[in-house]
Design a protein around this motif. Structure first.
Motif, PDB file in Angstrom:
ATOM      1  N   MET A   1       0.851  -1.199   0.000  1.00 14.61           N
ATOM      2  CA  MET A   1       0.000   0.000   0.000  1.00 14.61           C
ATOM      3  C   MET A   1       0.887   1.250   0.000  1.00 14.61           C
ATOM      4  O   MET A   1       1.658   1.471   0.921  1.00 14.61           O
ATOM      5  N   PRO A   2       0.816   2.092  -1.051  1.00 14.13           N
ATOM      6  CA  PRO A   2       1.702   3.264  -1.140  1.00 14.13           C
ATOM      7  C   PRO A   2       1.371   4.317  -0.090  1.00 14.13           C
ATOM      8  O   PRO A   2       0.222   4.482   0.311  1.00 14.13           O
ATOM      9  N   ILE A   3       2.381   5.023   0.343  1.00 12.93           N
ATOM     10  CA  ILE A   3       2.245   6.073   1.348  1.00 12.93           C
ATOM     11  C   ILE A   3       2.660   7.409   0.722  1.00 12.93           C
ATOM     12  O   ILE A   3       3.771   7.539   0.196  1.00 12.93           O
ATOM     13  N   ASN A   4       1.762   8.388   0.763  1.00 10.99           N
ATOM     14  CA  ASN A   4       2.103   9.739   0.322  1.00 10.99           C
ATOM     15  C   ASN A   4       2.642  10.517   1.514  1.00 10.99           C
ATOM     16  O   ASN A   4       1.989  10.581   2.560  1.00 10.99           O
ATOM     17  N   ALA A   5       3.818  11.106   1.344  1.00 10.01           N
ATOM     18  CA  ALA A   5       4.469  11.758   2.482  1.00 10.01           C
ATOM     19  C   ALA A   5       5.043  13.115   2.091  1.00 10.01           C
ATOM     20  O   ALA A   5       5.282  13.398   0.907  1.00 10.01           O
ATOM     21  N   ILE A   6       5.244  13.942   3.115  1.00  8.11           N
ATOM     22  CA  ILE A   6       5.981  15.190   2.935  1.00  8.11           C
ATOM     23  C   ILE A   6       7.061  15.279   4.008  1.00  8.11           C
ATOM     24  O   ILE A   6       6.954  14.648   5.065  1.00  8.11           O
ATOM     25  N   ILE A   7       8.091  16.055   3.727  1.00  4.80           N
ATOM     26  CA  ILE A   7       9.183  16.310   4.667  1.00  4.80           C
ATOM     27  C   ILE A   7       9.099  17.767   5.104  1.00  4.80           C
ATOM     28  O   ILE A   7       8.986  18.666   4.258  1.00  4.80           O
ATOM     29  N   VAL A   8       9.146  17.998   6.418  1.00  9.10           N
ATOM     30  CA  VAL A   8       9.089  19.366   6.945  1.00  9.10           C
ATOM     31  C   VAL A   8      10.317  19.584   7.817  1.00  9.10           C
ATOM     32  O   VAL A   8      10.450  19.005   8.896  1.00  9.10           O
ATOM     33  N   ARG A  15      16.784  18.005   5.029  1.00 14.30           N
ATOM     34  CA  ARG A  15      15.733  17.741   4.036  1.00 14.30           C
ATOM     35  C   ARG A  15      16.254  16.848   2.912  1.00 14.30           C
ATOM     36  O   ARG A  15      15.641  15.834   2.559  1.00 14.30           O
ATOM     37  N   LYS A  16      17.382  17.231   2.368  1.00 18.55           N
ATOM     38  CA  LYS A  16      17.935  16.485   1.233  1.00 18.55           C
ATOM     39  C   LYS A  16      18.372  15.088   1.649  1.00 18.55           C
ATOM     40  O   LYS A  16      18.143  14.106   0.925  1.00 18.55           O
ATOM     41  N   SER A  17      18.998  14.987   2.798  1.00 17.80           N
ATOM     42  CA  SER A  17      19.479  13.688   3.276  1.00 17.80           C
ATOM     43  C   SER A  17      18.324  12.713   3.452  1.00 17.80           C
ATOM     44  O   SER A  17      18.389  11.557   2.991  1.00 17.80           O
ATOM     45  N   LEU A  18      17.241  13.174   4.091  1.00 19.18           N
ATOM     46  CA  LEU A  18      16.088  12.298   4.307  1.00 19.18           C
ATOM     47  C   LEU A  18      15.428  11.939   2.983  1.00 19.18           C
ATOM     48  O   LEU A  18      15.021  10.786   2.774  1.00 19.18           O
ATOM     49  N   PHE A  19      15.313  12.899   2.088  1.00 17.30           N
ATOM     50  CA  PHE A  19      14.700  12.621   0.777  1.00 17.30           C
ATOM     51  C   PHE A  19      15.457  11.521   0.032  1.00 17.30           C
ATOM     52  O   PHE A  19      14.850  10.580  -0.497  1.00 17.30           O
ATOM     53  N   PHE A  20      16.789  11.614  -0.018  1.00 21.65           N
ATOM     54  CA  PHE A  20      17.575  10.623  -0.754  1.00 21.65           C
ATOM     55  C   PHE A  20      17.541   9.246  -0.084  1.00 21.65           C
ATOM     56  O   PHE A  20      17.570   8.215  -0.756  1.00 21.65           O
ATOM     57  N   LEU A  21      17.459   9.222   1.255  1.00 20.09           N
ATOM     58  CA  LEU A  21      17.331   7.943   1.953  1.00 20.09           C
ATOM     59  C   LEU A  21      15.999   7.269   1.606  1.00 20.09           C
ATOM     60  O   LEU A  21      15.944   6.068   1.320  1.00 20.09           O
ATOM     61  N   PRO A  27      10.771   2.132  -1.101  1.00 19.51           N
ATOM     62  CA  PRO A  27       9.930   2.224  -2.306  1.00 19.51           C
ATOM     63  C   PRO A  27       8.443   2.391  -2.028  1.00 19.51           C
ATOM     64  O   PRO A  27       7.696   2.809  -2.925  1.00 19.51           O
ATOM     65  N   SER A  28       7.993   2.081  -0.807  1.00 19.30           N
ATOM     66  CA  SER A  28       6.563   2.206  -0.496  1.00 19.30           C
ATOM     67  C   SER A  28       6.146   3.645  -0.226  1.00 19.30           C
ATOM     68  O   SER A  28       4.954   3.939  -0.085  1.00 19.30           O
ATOM     69  N   VAL A  29       7.123   4.574  -0.147  1.00 23.37           N
ATOM     70  CA  VAL A  29       6.831   5.970   0.177  1.00 23.37           C
ATOM     71  C   VAL A  29       7.057   6.857  -1.045  1.00 23.37           C
ATOM     72  O   VAL A  29       8.098   6.785  -1.705  1.00 23.37           O
ATOM     73  N   LYS A  30       6.072   7.690  -1.328  1.00 25.27           N
ATOM     74  CA  LYS A  30       6.197   8.676  -2.394  1.00 25.27           C
ATOM     75  C   LYS A  30       6.220  10.068  -1.764  1.00 25.27           C
ATOM     76  O   LYS A  30       5.251  10.480  -1.120  1.00 25.27           O
ATOM     77  N   ILE A  31       7.323  10.778  -1.917  1.00 24.80           N
ATOM     78  CA  ILE A  31       7.436  12.127  -1.370  1.00 24.80           C
ATOM     79  C   ILE A  31       6.686  13.096  -2.283  1.00 24.80           C
ATOM     80  O   ILE A  31       7.065  13.295  -3.439  1.00 24.80           O
ATOM     81  N   LYS A  32       5.618  13.688  -1.741  1.00 20.18           N
ATOM     82  CA  LYS A  32       4.770  14.589  -2.525  1.00 20.18           C
ATOM     83  C   LYS A  32       5.184  16.051  -2.402  1.00 20.18           C
ATOM     84  O   LYS A  32       4.672  16.905  -3.128  1.00 20.18           O
ATOM     85  N   GLY A  33       6.090  16.323  -1.471  1.00 18.85           N
ATOM     86  CA  GLY A  33       6.540  17.687  -1.318  1.00 18.85           C
ATOM     87  C   GLY A  33       7.510  17.835  -0.167  1.00 18.85           C
ATOM     88  O   GLY A  33       7.586  16.975   0.714  1.00 18.85           O
ATOM     89  N   ILE A  34       8.288  18.918  -0.210  1.00 18.08           N
ATOM     90  CA  ILE A  34       9.251  19.218   0.849  1.00 18.08           C
ATOM     91  C   ILE A  34       9.020  20.649   1.311  1.00 18.08           C
ATOM     92  O   ILE A  34       8.959  21.574   0.495  1.00 18.08           O
ATOM     93  N   ALA A  35       8.871  20.829   2.631  1.00 16.08           N
ATOM     94  CA  ALA A  35       8.574  22.150   3.183  1.00 16.08           C
ATOM     95  C   ALA A  35       9.703  22.628   4.077  1.00 16.08           C
ATOM     96  O   ALA A  35      10.267  21.848   4.849  1.00 16.08           O
TER      97      ALA A  35
END
Length: 260
Positions: A1-8, A15-21, A27-35
């Protein structure tokens, strides 16, 4: 089940480190935005359905706490990313909110995301579970706002959370991989976590481990006697043995409590 997530997070490196990890190992997480701020996060929450927020707490203008009401309203899960001290970690754990300590470990990140996937599955099947986000977040806020002592403990169960005032807990008993909470004027509560985990959370809150299978709230200690081995009596009139190995620590703790 895919998870839509954002990083704040207000720190660019974090921000960048967590996004690249996440991009490389989750693969189950899709980053929809970074704040970069709480204000930007609110905009992202309005623009899309977000299942999970990776939230830094220490940010300028508005800290991460300011976003909690929005997460409650959107029934969004949160994983706190923090470089906080040990007390704050205890407060977060007591509130049953997941967290990642910076610098973030890949395995811990994957474990936290697995929990978020399970939470989404449960919430989609059980409306009661989603309604329990509010006490979860409010307990977190209260515990972290308290300077020296955790006041509330969230105990997860299959349908959500029990929210307990620490002062109402009489004692906790271990039963294999479970912890059994005996609460003042309430039914006992069984939680599928080891007693050792709660010992580490409550050790500065007036609790004392008196036996490998028992931890008591000293505020409810009624009496103790060493006539036939050291035995304590609690305010509900139950009696519990203090193990020989733990008796010196117990006696010292009780002496300190009486001094105060």
């Amino acid at each position: 089940m895919p998870i839509n997530a954002i990083i704040v997070d207000d720190e660019e490196y974090s921000r960048k480190s967590l996004f690249f990890l996440i991009d490389g190992y989750c693969p189950s997480v899709k980053i929809k935005g970074i704040a970069r701020s709480v204000a930007e996060a609110r905009t992202l929450l309005k623009a899309d359905i977000i299942d999970l927020v990776f939230l830094d707490i220490a940010m300028p203008v508005e800290d991460g706490f300011s976003l909690l009401p929005d997460l409650q309203k959107n029934v969004t899960s949160v994983i706190i990313t923090t470089a906080y001290n040990q007390y704050a970690i205890k407060a977060i754990r007591a509130s049953a909110v997941d967290y990642l300590l910076k610098p973030i470990d890949i395995q811990e990140l994957q474990d936290s995301i697995d929990k978020a996937v399970d939470l989404k599955a449960q919430s989609s099947e059980n409306e009661f579970f989603t309604s329990n986000q509010e006490p979860l977040f409010s307990s977190l806020h209260e515990n972290l706002n308290e300077i020296k002592k955790i006041k509330k403990l969230n105990l997860p169960h299959s349908n959500g959370f029990h929210v307990l005032n620490i002062s109402n807990i009489l004692y906790i008993q271990a039963d294999s991989n479970y912890s059994i909470f005996h609460v003042e004027k309430s039914e006992k509560i069984v939680v599928s976590k080891h007693l050792k985990e709660y010992e580490s959370i409550l050790d500065d809150c007036g609790f004392c481990r008196i036996h490998k299978s028992t931890m008591i709230n000293l505020a409810h200690l009624q009496s103790y006697s060493n006539r036939n081995g050291l035995v304590v009596k609690m305010s509900d009139n139950t009696e519990h043995s203090v193990s020989r190995r733990r008796s010196p620590e117990f006696m010292e703790t009780v002496k300190e409590m009486f001094k105060k």
